[in-house]
Motif scaffolding. Structure first.
Motif, PDB file in Angstrom:
ATOM      1  N   VAL A   1     -30.700  48.589  15.009  1.00  0.00           N
ATOM      2  CA  VAL A   1     -32.042  48.405  15.547  1.00  0.00           C
ATOM      3  C   VAL A   1     -32.884  47.634  14.531  1.00  0.00           C
ATOM      4  N   VAL A   2     -33.473  46.535  14.970  1.00  0.00           N
ATOM      5  CA  VAL A   2     -34.283  45.700  14.084  1.00  0.00           C
ATOM      6  C   VAL A   2     -35.687  46.278  13.986  1.00  0.00           C
ATOM      7  N   GLY A   3     -36.158  46.456  12.761  1.00  0.00           N
ATOM      8  CA  GLY A   3     -37.524  46.903  12.522  1.00  0.00           C
ATOM      9  C   GLY A   3     -38.356  45.778  11.952  1.00  0.00           C
ATOM     10  N   TRP A   4     -39.590  45.646  12.436  1.00  0.00           N
ATOM     11  CA  TRP A   4     -40.497  44.600  11.971  1.00  0.00           C
ATOM     12  C   TRP A   4     -41.647  45.227  11.199  1.00  0.00           C
TER      13      TRP A   4
ATOM     14  N   ALA B   1     -31.483  37.972  18.450  1.00  0.00           N
ATOM     15  CA  ALA B   1     -32.224  37.072  19.332  1.00  0.00           C
ATOM     16  C   ALA B   1     -32.924  37.816  20.459  1.00  0.00           C
ATOM     17  N   SER B   2     -32.416  38.998  20.825  1.00  0.00           N
ATOM     18  CA  SER B   2     -33.019  39.776  21.903  1.00  0.00           C
ATOM     19  C   SER B   2     -34.182  40.636  21.427  1.00  0.00           C
ATOM     20  N   THR B   3     -34.432  40.650  20.097  1.00  0.00           N
ATOM     21  CA  THR B   3     -35.500  41.493  19.550  1.00  0.00           C
ATOM     22  C   THR B   3     -36.419  40.676  18.655  1.00  0.00           C
ATOM     23  N   PRO B   4     -37.244  39.803  19.229  1.00  0.00           N
ATOM     24  CA  PRO B   4     -38.220  39.082  18.410  1.00  0.00           C
ATOM     25  C   PRO B   4     -39.311  40.033  17.945  1.00  0.00           C
ATOM     26  N   PRO B   5     -40.114  39.641  16.973  1.00  0.00           N
ATOM     27  CA  PRO B   5     -41.200  40.517  16.518  1.00  0.00           C
ATOM     28  C   PRO B   5     -42.271  40.657  17.592  1.00  0.00           C
ATOM     29  N   PRO B   6     -43.102  41.691  17.509  1.00  0.00           N
ATOM     30  CA  PRO B   6     -44.238  41.808  18.431  1.00  0.00           C
ATOM     31  C   PRO B   6     -45.100  40.555  18.385  1.00  0.00           C
ATOM     32  N   GLY B   7     -45.587  40.155  19.538  1.00  0.00           N
ATOM     33  CA  GLY B   7     -46.324  38.899  19.637  1.00  0.00           C
ATOM     34  C   GLY B   7     -47.585  38.837  18.809  1.00  0.00           C
TER      35      GLY B   7
ATOM     36  N   PRO C   1     -45.357  49.633  24.218  1.00  0.00           N
ATOM     37  CA  PRO C   1     -44.699  48.349  24.479  1.00  0.00           C
ATOM     38  C   PRO C   1     -45.386  47.230  23.717  1.00  0.00           C
ATOM     39  N   PRO C   2     -44.641  46.465  22.900  1.00  0.00           N
ATOM     40  CA  PRO C   2     -45.269  45.397  22.118  1.00  0.00           C
ATOM     41  C   PRO C   2     -45.625  44.201  22.981  1.00  0.00           C
ATOM     42  N   THR C   3     -46.594  43.438  22.497  1.00  0.00           N
ATOM     43  CA  THR C   3     -46.930  42.173  23.145  1.00  0.00           C
ATOM     44  C   THR C   3     -45.775  41.202  22.947  1.00  0.00           C
TER      45      THR C   3
END
Length: 434
Positions: free
Chosen positions: A418-421, A47-53, A228-230
């Motif tokens: 670590v979650v990868g998108w 939940a703390s690592t959503p995908p880049p916006g 830094p992702p959006t």
């Protein structure tokens, strides 16, 4: 599976075939798997690592899209060290309809243990020589406790990737059920000249996030580390979601031939047509023939006939399998269909540049994993008045099928936890305009 009972009249005369394709069915009732669903709102591996916006937006209008599918994608037979989740988003705005980039797919992957490097032949030889010495103490191989047992009781060679262990229960378990969380194991240590210090075994009450904090430095920084992702947009920025529908599943069974063919004895007779412009009857006959052959488009006939055997299906799943094409004539059909070998199984692996692109992140070949079929539109848009952006701007979905191709290596960050998108390939075959 037990054979059919002898009192099932006529069943043994039917040509039933298990295809190895897992079919998904929409359900309003909560089932074993609470992760996989059509519509609704997405949930993340962490939940703390959503995908880049940027992944939330349509590539045409650059605005947030509807969630069409979230699928619990763990594949213990192929990627035992990975947790996986798949997402398909779609933009239903009228200005974006039928345009590339209006439907996008994401894959989330998280490592749950470290892959141990293979030992060199020299190391193996030295180890064997040491084991031959009687004075050498026997090594306690705690690392052998890692890994999950092999799946048993599968319906076909392509084992159901989503089912949890069902023991000796006679009931068929829900194929999309969430597997149990693997028990914690001591971390494997490299042998050194010093006596290794004892480690404390994690307790069962410890959270999974606490267990996976041990990380290793990746050899190649993942794309996520480039900057830094959006941030993912707030839910208020998205259109009103489609209804949340759970997914039940069972393997596809066919009871009759699914590919109709034009009879060999069919002929096209010239038709005399009175034409003020003086065009020949042969030209009119050719037009009639083209219209007839168009209505008997082999791809669409095969597609519709196959789906008609299980008309409630919304999803077809077969990792590394073959998609069912809606047509051969659009951009996707031309990429995946070989006209020189029309009876060959469809394969989306690259071949001479005529297939889909390899994974942009690691260069590996992509493989087919799943496709959405038209009944998904029916269940998502049922009673859809007031859903989304309104009837003027949101005419509804008009695709025939959405095909998902994913990295065959399931590339992801190498750090534990670590979650990868990754954005994956989607091939959209749009509904034909009549």
């Amino acid at each position: 599976m037990d054979p059919y009972d002898s009192d099932s009249s006529g069943l043994e005369d039917e040509d039933f075939t298990d295809t190895g394709v897992l079919l998904g069915y929409a359900s309003e009732e909560v089932i074993d798997d609470t992760i996989s669903h059509l519509g609704g709102l997405p949930t993340w591996l962490d939940a703390s690592t959503p995908p880049p916006g940027d992944f939330a937006n349509c590539k045409v209008c650059n605005r947030p899209m509807h969630l069409l599918l979230e699928l619990h994608g763990d594949l213990p037979e192929h990627f035992p060290d990975d947790e996986r989740r798949l997402y398909i988003f779609g933009c239903c705005r009228k200005t974006c309809n039928r345009k590339q980039g209006s439907i996008r797919a994401l894959r989330a992957t998280r490592k749950i243990k470290v892959e141990q490097p293979e030992k060199s032949k020299t190391e193996e030889t030295e180890k064997k020589e040491e084991e031959k010495k009687p004075e050498a103490p026997k090594q306690d191989l705690g690392a052998s406790l890692f890994g999950a047992g092999s799946l048993t009781g599968s319906v076909s060679g392509n084992a159901n990737p989503f089912s949890s262990s069902s023991g000796s229960s006679s009931a068929q378990p829900n194929p999309f059920a969430t597997p149990a969380t693997p028990a914690s194991s001591p971390s494997q240590q490299k042998s050194t000249s010093k006596q290794p210090e004892p480690q404390t075994v994690s307790t069962l009450t410890e959270s999974f996030a606490d267990k996976v904090r041990i990380s290793s430095t990746p050899k190649i920084p993942p794309p996520e580390a480039a900057g830094p992702p959006t941030p993912w947009p707030p839910q208020s920025a998205f259109p009103k979601p489609y209804p949340h529908l759970y997914l039940d599943a069972e393997y596809e069974t066919l009871s009759r031939p699914s590919t109709p063919t034009i009879p060999e004895n069919v002929t096209f007779e010239p038709v005399e047509v009175d034409n003020a412009a003086g065009s020949s009857s042969a030209a009119a006959s050719a037009d009639l023939k083209d219209a007839f052959e168009s209505e008997l488009d082999k791809a669409f006939q095969r597609f519709s006939s196959r789906l008609s055997q299980n008309p409630e299906q919304v999803l077809r799943y077969e990792f590394g399998g073959s998609p069912l094409l809606y047509t051969y004539t659009d951009e996707v059909g031309k990429k995946l269909h070989d006209p020189k070998n029309p009876d060959a199984k469809v394969n989306i692996l690259p071949s001479g540049g005529s297939r889909i692109a390899s994974c942009e992140y690691c260069g590996s070949e992509r493989v087919f994993e799943l496709q959405l079929v038209p009944h998904a539109i029916s269940v998502l848009e049922e009673g859809r008045e007031g859903v989304g952006l309104g009837p003027k701007d949101d005419p509804g979905m008009e695709w025939g099928t959405i095909i998902l191709g994913v990295c065959g290596r399931d590339c992801a960050p190498t750090q534990i936890g670590v979650v990868g998108w990754r954005e994956e390939w989607v091939g959209v075959q749009w509904e034909e305009i009549k």
